[in-house]
Design an enzyme around this catalytic site. Structure first.
Site, PDB file in Angstrom:
ATOM      1  N   TRP A 106      58.818  13.567  80.818  1.00 45.43           N
ATOM      2  CA  TRP A 106      59.099  12.284  80.183  1.00 45.43           C
ATOM      3  C   TRP A 106      60.574  12.083  79.897  1.00 45.43           C
ATOM      4  O   TRP A 106      61.079  10.957  79.978  1.00 45.43           O
ATOM      5  CB  TRP A 106      58.252  12.118  78.920  1.00 45.43           C
ATOM      6  CG  TRP A 106      56.835  11.814  79.285  1.00 45.43           C
ATOM      7  CD1 TRP A 106      55.757  12.640  79.166  1.00 45.43           C
ATOM      8  CD2 TRP A 106      56.354  10.615  79.913  1.00 45.43           C
ATOM      9  NE1 TRP A 106      54.636  12.024  79.668  1.00 45.43           N
ATOM     10  CE2 TRP A 106      54.966  10.786  80.129  1.00 45.43           C
ATOM     11  CE3 TRP A 106      56.959   9.427  80.305  1.00 45.43           C
ATOM     12  CZ2 TRP A 106      54.178   9.800  80.722  1.00 45.43           C
ATOM     13  CZ3 TRP A 106      56.166   8.436  80.895  1.00 45.43           C
ATOM     14  CH2 TRP A 106      54.802   8.629  81.091  1.00 45.43           C
ATOM     15  N   ASP A 176      62.698  10.216  71.191  1.00 44.71           N
ATOM     16  CA  ASP A 176      61.367   9.735  71.551  1.00 44.71           C
ATOM     17  C   ASP A 176      60.378  10.740  70.967  1.00 44.71           C
ATOM     18  O   ASP A 176      60.287  11.877  71.430  1.00 44.71           O
ATOM     19  CB  ASP A 176      61.241   9.660  73.082  1.00 44.71           C
ATOM     20  CG  ASP A 176      59.852   9.258  73.543  1.00 44.71           C
ATOM     21  OD1 ASP A 176      58.933   9.141  72.707  1.00 44.71           O
ATOM     22  OD2 ASP A 176      59.676   9.080  74.765  1.00 44.71           O
ATOM     23  N   LYS A 200      48.625   8.554  71.081  1.00 41.05           N
ATOM     24  CA  LYS A 200      48.673   9.997  70.815  1.00 41.05           C
ATOM     25  C   LYS A 200      48.162  10.229  69.383  1.00 41.05           C
ATOM     26  O   LYS A 200      47.018  10.566  69.170  1.00 41.05           O
ATOM     27  CB  LYS A 200      50.087  10.542  70.963  1.00 41.05           C
ATOM     28  CG  LYS A 200      50.789  10.139  72.242  1.00 41.05           C
ATOM     29  CD  LYS A 200      50.157  10.743  73.483  1.00 41.05           C
ATOM     30  CE  LYS A 200      50.988  10.456  74.722  1.00 41.05           C
ATOM     31  NZ  LYS A 200      50.384  10.937  75.958  1.00 41.05           N
TER      32      LYS A 200
END
Length: 366
Positions: A106, A176, A200
């Site tokens: 990511w 992030d 999540k």
């Protein structure tokens, strides 16, 4: 309402939701107690929704101990939109290129998207270890004129997580935290911006939380498209365009659950530490029969990526656990193997069942 399948959801996303939140959501889809109509039909211009956004903001502030220096915006587009929006807003000719830590799947995506918008520098790249370790942020060679330093706090694919470490003090720090946000206390004052999309620990996909210091907002240039300007969303109290009402509603329920049922982020952290210790302990007891992708100092509490060393055995384990109503254990397509995601709503009972399945499988097949 049965919660068994929810408790045994080890997916990397969408992740499990707390049983009490699922029950409240189920009822609200039919009828919201406060309004008498379905949450799916509630107007984003209603007083109810305005109050909901305010409560969600206040709950996050209380859980995180967030100071008044920060603005909160509930946005759309997931982290993927933030990857491009951040350099649009906060990089510019007055600063040296922003610095990016490339530590896994990511963060590589974040770096690539940012480079489409603005010239960026890679401060550290984990390719040399196949993304199995992380750097010490304080030891990176960062240009003090850099617009900011960006990193991903938890790499869901590789199962890597930064610990509670200090970042460089001479440049703004942007993180992030999509996959470990609200899983443990955060020293928020160290950051100029934190962002996290849902699916999540926050709820269903559709909403992204952005916490931004006012001092960083002063950098935003004029002339950006309004919807890509953080100031727009803050000025309109996350209601500039039709927001994801349902996702924000569930996020608010999750924040209440963390506050009222769990008892705050310190308690949540203790639960998550027990869960991850149990899984890693079960895997380590197998010795060389299993390979954990992340090196020990950087192993994630949220995502445990491992392999039995043979693709056929990995597939057999996923089938074995599937027969025991455990879902979502397939490894990410870029890495393969097995991945157990232990987000907040995954119960300790579910983790105990997975540990037992690991031992049973090893005894029967290895």
């Amino acid at each position: 309402m049965t919660t068994r399948r929810n408790e045994f959801n080890f997916s990397g996303g969408p992740g499990a939701l707390p049983a009490s939140v699922l029950l409240q959501t189920q009822r609200a889809i039919e009828t919201l107690p406060e309004t008498g109509i379905s949450v799916l039909g509630m107007s984003h211009r209603s007083e109810w929704f305005v109050s909901l956004v305010e409560e969600a903001s206040q709950n996050l502030r209380a859980l995180l101990g967030l100071s008044d220096e920060y603005e909160i915006a509930f946005m759309q587009g997931g982290s993927s939109l933030q990857f491009a929006t951040i350099p649009m807003n906060f990089a510019g000719q007055a600063w040296a290129p922003p610095q990016y830590v490339s530590s896994g799947y990511w963060s590589r995506r974040a770096t690539a998207e940012a480079q489409r918008v603005y010239r960026c520098a890679v401060a550290w790249d984990g390719v040399h270890s196949r993304y199995s370790e992380l750097p010490d942020l304080t030891k990176l060679d960062i240009d003090p004129r850099a617009a900011y330093l960006h990193y991903v706090s938890n790499e869901t694919v590789e199962g890597l997580q930064f610990g509670a470490q200090e970042g460089p003090s001479n440049v703004p720090l942007i993180a992030d935290m999509s996959s470990d946000f609200l899983s443990a206390p955060i020293d928020t004052d160290r950051y100029s911006m934190i962002y996290a999309h849902a699916q999540k620990n926050l709820g269903p996909s559709g909403v992204t939380v952005a916490l931004v210091k006012r001092s960083l907002l002063e950098r935003v240039p004029d002339g950006l498209p309004a919807i890509l300007d953080y100031r727009t969303h803050i000025e309109h109290r996350s209601n500039y365009n039709t927001p994801p009402v349902f996702a924000i509603y569930v996020l608010t329920l999750v924040s209440r659950w963390l506050r009222d049922e769990i008892g705050g982020l310190q308690s949540m952290c203790a639960i998550n530490e027990r869960k991850s210790a149990a899984i890693y302990g079960a895997l380590e007891s197998l010795g060389d029969a299993v390979r954990i992708h992340a090196k020990a100092p950087w192993r994630s509490r949220m995502n445990v990526a491992f392999s039995f060393g043979d693709e056929r055995l990995d597939r057999a384990f996923i089938e074995f656990t599937g027969e025991r109503q455990m879902t979502g254990l397939e490894g990410h397509r870029s890495l393969g193997g097995v991945r157990a995601s232990l987000y907040n709503a995954v119960t300790e009972q579910a983790v105990a069942s997975l540990c037992e399945a690991i031992r049973e499988f090893a005894l029967a097949r290895i």
